[in-house]
Design a protein around this motif. Structure first.
Motif, PDB file in Angstrom:
ATOM      1  N   UNK A 180       0.805  -1.223   0.000  1.00 41.46           N
ATOM      2  CA  UNK A 180       0.000   0.000   0.000  1.00 41.46           C
ATOM      3  C   UNK A 180       0.835   1.269   0.000  1.00 41.46           C
ATOM      4  N   UNK A 181       2.169   1.154   0.056  1.00 42.07           N
ATOM      5  CA  UNK A 181       3.043   2.322  -0.084  1.00 42.07           C
ATOM      6  C   UNK A 181       4.103   2.104  -1.157  1.00 42.07           C
ATOM      7  N   UNK A 182       4.759   0.965  -1.156  1.00 44.13           N
ATOM      8  CA  UNK A 182       5.850   0.714  -2.101  1.00 44.13           C
ATOM      9  C   UNK A 182       5.351   0.347  -3.487  1.00 44.13           C
ATOM     10  N   UNK A 183       4.075  -0.052  -3.613  1.00 43.82           N
ATOM     11  CA  UNK A 183       3.597  -0.541  -4.896  1.00 43.82           C
ATOM     12  C   UNK A 183       4.065  -1.967  -5.123  1.00 43.82           C
ATOM     13  N   UNK A 184       4.552  -2.263  -6.308  1.00 47.53           N
ATOM     14  CA  UNK A 184       4.923  -3.629  -6.663  1.00 47.53           C
ATOM     15  C   UNK A 184       6.121  -4.108  -5.842  1.00 47.53           C
ATOM     16  N   UNK A 185       5.985  -5.304  -5.272  1.00 51.40           N
ATOM     17  CA  UNK A 185       7.062  -5.961  -4.537  1.00 51.40           C
ATOM     18  C   UNK A 185       7.264  -7.344  -5.163  1.00 51.40           C
ATOM     19  N   UNK A 186       8.512  -7.671  -5.504  1.00 51.07           N
ATOM     20  CA  UNK A 186       8.855  -8.983  -6.033  1.00 51.07           C
ATOM     21  C   UNK A 186       9.591  -9.768  -4.955  1.00 51.07           C
ATOM     22  N   UNK A 187       9.225 -11.036  -4.781  1.00 49.39           N
ATOM     23  CA  UNK A 187       9.768 -11.833  -3.685  1.00 49.39           C
ATOM     24  C   UNK A 187      10.171 -13.223  -4.170  1.00 49.39           C
ATOM     25  N   UNK A 188      11.080 -13.847  -3.403  1.00 44.03           N
ATOM     26  CA  UNK A 188      11.509 -15.222  -3.685  1.00 44.03           C
ATOM     27  C   UNK A 188      11.947 -15.380  -5.138  1.00 44.03           C
ATOM     28  N   UNK A 189      12.877 -14.555  -5.537  1.00 47.44           N
ATOM     29  CA  UNK A 189      13.322 -14.497  -6.929  1.00 47.44           C
ATOM     30  C   UNK A 189      14.448 -15.508  -7.146  1.00 47.44           C
ATOM     31  N   UNK A 190      14.271 -16.384  -8.127  1.00 51.48           N
ATOM     32  CA  UNK A 190      15.290 -17.376  -8.439  1.00 51.48           C
ATOM     33  C   UNK A 190      15.576 -17.400  -9.930  1.00 51.48           C
ATOM     34  N   UNK A 191      16.768 -17.896 -10.247  1.00 51.07           N
ATOM     35  CA  UNK A 191      17.311 -17.891 -11.607  1.00 51.07           C
ATOM     36  C   UNK A 191      17.814 -19.293 -11.911  1.00 51.07           C
TER      37      UNK A 191
ATOM     38  N   UNK B 214      18.158 -15.923  -5.613  1.00 52.44           N
ATOM     39  CA  UNK B 214      18.924 -14.679  -5.711  1.00 52.44           C
ATOM     40  C   UNK B 214      18.472 -13.673  -4.661  1.00 52.44           C
ATOM     41  N   UNK B 215      17.182 -13.374  -4.609  1.00 47.92           N
ATOM     42  CA  UNK B 215      16.677 -12.304  -3.739  1.00 47.92           C
ATOM     43  C   UNK B 215      15.483 -12.779  -2.934  1.00 47.92           C
ATOM     44  N   UNK B 216      15.466 -12.399  -1.650  1.00 46.51           N
ATOM     45  CA  UNK B 216      14.259 -12.578  -0.848  1.00 46.51           C
ATOM     46  C   UNK B 216      13.179 -11.602  -1.294  1.00 46.51           C
ATOM     47  N   UNK B 217      13.584 -10.347  -1.534  1.00 46.54           N
ATOM     48  CA  UNK B 217      12.619  -9.349  -1.992  1.00 46.54           C
ATOM     49  C   UNK B 217      13.348  -8.217  -2.692  1.00 46.54           C
ATOM     50  N   UNK B 218      12.621  -7.530  -3.579  1.00 47.18           N
ATOM     51  CA  UNK B 218      13.137  -6.377  -4.310  1.00 47.18           C
ATOM     52  C   UNK B 218      11.982  -5.409  -4.531  1.00 47.18           C
ATOM     53  N   UNK B 219      12.218  -4.141  -4.209  1.00 46.60           N
ATOM     54  CA  UNK B 219      11.161  -3.144  -4.380  1.00 46.60           C
ATOM     55  C   UNK B 219      11.755  -1.754  -4.314  1.00 46.60           C
ATOM     56  N   UNK B 220      10.940  -0.756  -4.608  1.00 43.46           N
ATOM     57  CA  UNK B 220      11.353   0.623  -4.401  1.00 43.46           C
ATOM     58  C   UNK B 220      11.456   0.926  -2.914  1.00 43.46           C
TER      59      UNK B 220
ATOM     60  N   UNK C  35      15.303  11.608  -6.520  1.00 45.63           N
ATOM     61  CA  UNK C  35      16.242  10.718  -5.843  1.00 45.63           C
ATOM     62  C   UNK C  35      15.518   9.408  -5.564  1.00 45.63           C
ATOM     63  N   UNK C  36      15.822   8.396  -6.381  1.00 41.95           N
ATOM     64  CA  UNK C  36      15.114   7.120  -6.306  1.00 41.95           C
ATOM     65  C   UNK C  36      15.959   6.123  -5.517  1.00 41.95           C
ATOM     66  N   UNK C  37      15.326   5.482  -4.532  1.00 46.52           N
ATOM     67  CA  UNK C  37      15.964   4.443  -3.736  1.00 46.52           C
ATOM     68  C   UNK C  37      15.321   3.095  -4.054  1.00 46.52           C
ATOM     69  N   UNK C  38      16.158   2.056  -4.106  1.00 44.90           N
ATOM     70  CA  UNK C  38      15.689   0.677  -4.181  1.00 44.90           C
ATOM     71  C   UNK C  38      16.139  -0.054  -2.926  1.00 44.90           C
ATOM     72  N   UNK C  39      15.337  -1.017  -2.500  1.00 44.63           N
ATOM     73  CA  UNK C  39      15.662  -1.839  -1.329  1.00 44.63           C
ATOM     74  C   UNK C  39      15.733  -3.295  -1.773  1.00 44.63           C
ATOM     75  N   UNK C  40      16.917  -3.908  -1.637  1.00 43.22           N
ATOM     76  CA  UNK C  40      17.133  -5.294  -2.043  1.00 43.22           C
ATOM     77  C   UNK C  40      17.527  -6.127  -0.837  1.00 43.22           C
ATOM     78  N   UNK C  41      16.796  -7.209  -0.629  1.00 44.22           N
ATOM     79  CA  UNK C  41      17.097  -8.176   0.425  1.00 44.22           C
ATOM     80  C   UNK C  41      17.548  -9.461  -0.263  1.00 44.22           C
TER      81      UNK C  41
END
Length: 448
Positions: A82-93, A104-110, A262-268
């Protein structure tokens, strides 16, 4: 570009575009727990998906799974915050030749879109101070060529209109040469055209429309970009104090106010399924040629980042996130290199003075500025306080100083800002290597 429009001017499902600072919806506790709303069919599952490649832990409606023409498969879950918009989780390659997906990532979002104006009269945090998430835009079929437009149930909509928005595109896109190499005998060219999985949304804030784009390449590289488009506000031509650029007819009469994004991304990261990743910084120093040498010498040193860090990009400096749980087939630890994009670093606020932050995971620390709740500070710079990094979170800050031009009207061309993460030793060779070159790993010699 942040002026008001009356409610009578709003198109269907459009929110009031006036800037407000009212709180939106879900509690911080719900955000931390990952409150999810949204619906829609995922991309079709590849027919040859191996049984061992267990899908990400989410229902089919929230699962994205795409096998690209090169044989690489990307898998992930999505949700809408409800604030970050789209959140991608459990990302694998999973490139061809790998028996199972590589997490690769637990989560990725703005992590924030911070917009200060040059005249000092306005400053906005678009994710936490404005209805960024609530202003998800419907996408026309032509905007998602060859792909699927998913329906998203937008949380905390401020009007009585239908909250279901056809606002998430997943498709594939060609990117040109993945590689090209002339064979030793000069009679064969090895080349391949690369393919990407493209995922994006469009959110409207004020007069801007932000395209939040995620591109997952078949070679394991991930690009994160935000493109600002929309229009210049017709009321925003009052920067007569030298802090704008003349726009339109009549010479230097109307000045559009300059401002920064100034755009920030948060990667876990969760490399190989573990959050206990290491951070390493590499710096190279070039010295003049010594006597008898033909060229300068370059020495590269590694520094393990064991505590929280506010970091700055510089020439000959780079970072990687290193897996503590897995190695490639050559026995090298898997890692992802952080590749900063072009930036104009904004010195006006403490949290924008650095390019990159590594912080210890805390489910309260969600946004780089104007963070809701009590987290020992409202911005990411306050969270760098010497904690040992056992579960690092990466915050990337990419700035753009927008000085408007005549060509920005009308509509405004997209201006992009972003960065990438690139696989480093995730696979033993280029995952797109043709079969006949697969034996050329390491110090190889021509076969007789």
């Amino acid at each position: 570009m942040r002026e008001k429009r009356s409610l009578s001017d709003l198109r269907p499902r459009r929110l009031n575009r006036a800037r407000t600072r009212a709180a939106v919806g879900l509690s911080v506790a719900a955000l931390a727990a990952g409150a999810t709303t949204g619906a829609g069919p995922a991309i079709a599952q590849p027919k040859a998906a191996p049984a061992a490649a267990a899908a990400a832990a989410c229902s089919a409606d929230y699962r994205i799974e795409q096998q690209l023409s090169s044989g690489t498969t990307w898998r992930m879950c999505w949700r809408y915050d409800n604030k970050a918009g789209l959140v991608l989780e459990n990302i694998s390659y999973q490139p061809k030749g790998e028996a199972a997906p590589i997490k690769v990532l637990n989560s990725a979002r703005l992590g924030q879109v911070h917009v200060p104006y040059d005249d000092g009269k306005a400053e906005y945090d678009d994710l936490t101070g404005q209805p960024f998430a609530q202003s998800l835009m419907n996408l026309a079929p032509g905007e998602c060529p060859g792909g699927t437009i998913h329906t998203v149930k937008v949380p905390d909509v401020w009007t009585s209109d239908n909250p279901n928005v056809k606002g998430l595109c997943t498709t594939t896109r060609s990117r040109g040469h993945a590689y090209r190499m002339q064979g030793d005998a000069a009679n064969k060219v090895y080349q391949a055209q690369g393919k990407d999985l493209l995922i994006y949304t469009v959110n409207q804030v004020g007069w801007y429309e932000y395209i939040t784009e995620w591109r997952f390449q078949d070679d394991g590289t991930v690009h994160m970009n935000v493109g600002a488009t929309g229009s210049l506000s017709y009321e925003d031509y009052d920067a007569g104090d030298g802090r704008g650029w003349p726009i339109g007819k009549g010479g230097a009469k109307a000045y559009a106010t300059s401002h920064s994004h100034n755009v920030f991304w948060r990667l876990d990261f969760g490399l190989d399924g573990s959050s206990k990743n290491g951070i390493e910084q590499y710096d190279s120093a070039v010295t003049a040629p010594a006597r008898g040498q033909q060229a300068p010498t370059t020495k590269t040193t590694r520094t393990k980042v064991t505590k929280e860090l506010a970091a700055d990009a510089k020439t000959y400096r780079w970072w990687r996130v290193v897996s503590a749980a897995g190695k490639n087939k050559d026995g090298h630890a898997r890692s992802y290199e952080i590749v900063p994009g072009t930036t104009t670093k904004y010195p006006g606020r403490s949290f924008t003075k650095h390019d990159l932050y590594f912080t210890q995971y805390d489910n309260c620390e969600l946004f780089a500025s104007n963070n809701p709740g009590s987290c020992g500070g409202k911005s990411v710079d306050k969270w760098v306080n010497g904690q040992t990094l056992t579960h690092p979170v990466v915050w990337m800050n990419v700035g753009f100083h927008h000085i408007a031009r005549d060509e920005d009207q009308q509509p405004m061309p997209v201006h992009w800002q972003g960065f990438s993460i690139a696989p480093r030793d995730v696979t033993a060779m280029n995952p797109l290597t043709p079969a006949e070159l697969g034996w050329q790993n390491g110090h190889w010699e021509p076969r007789s």
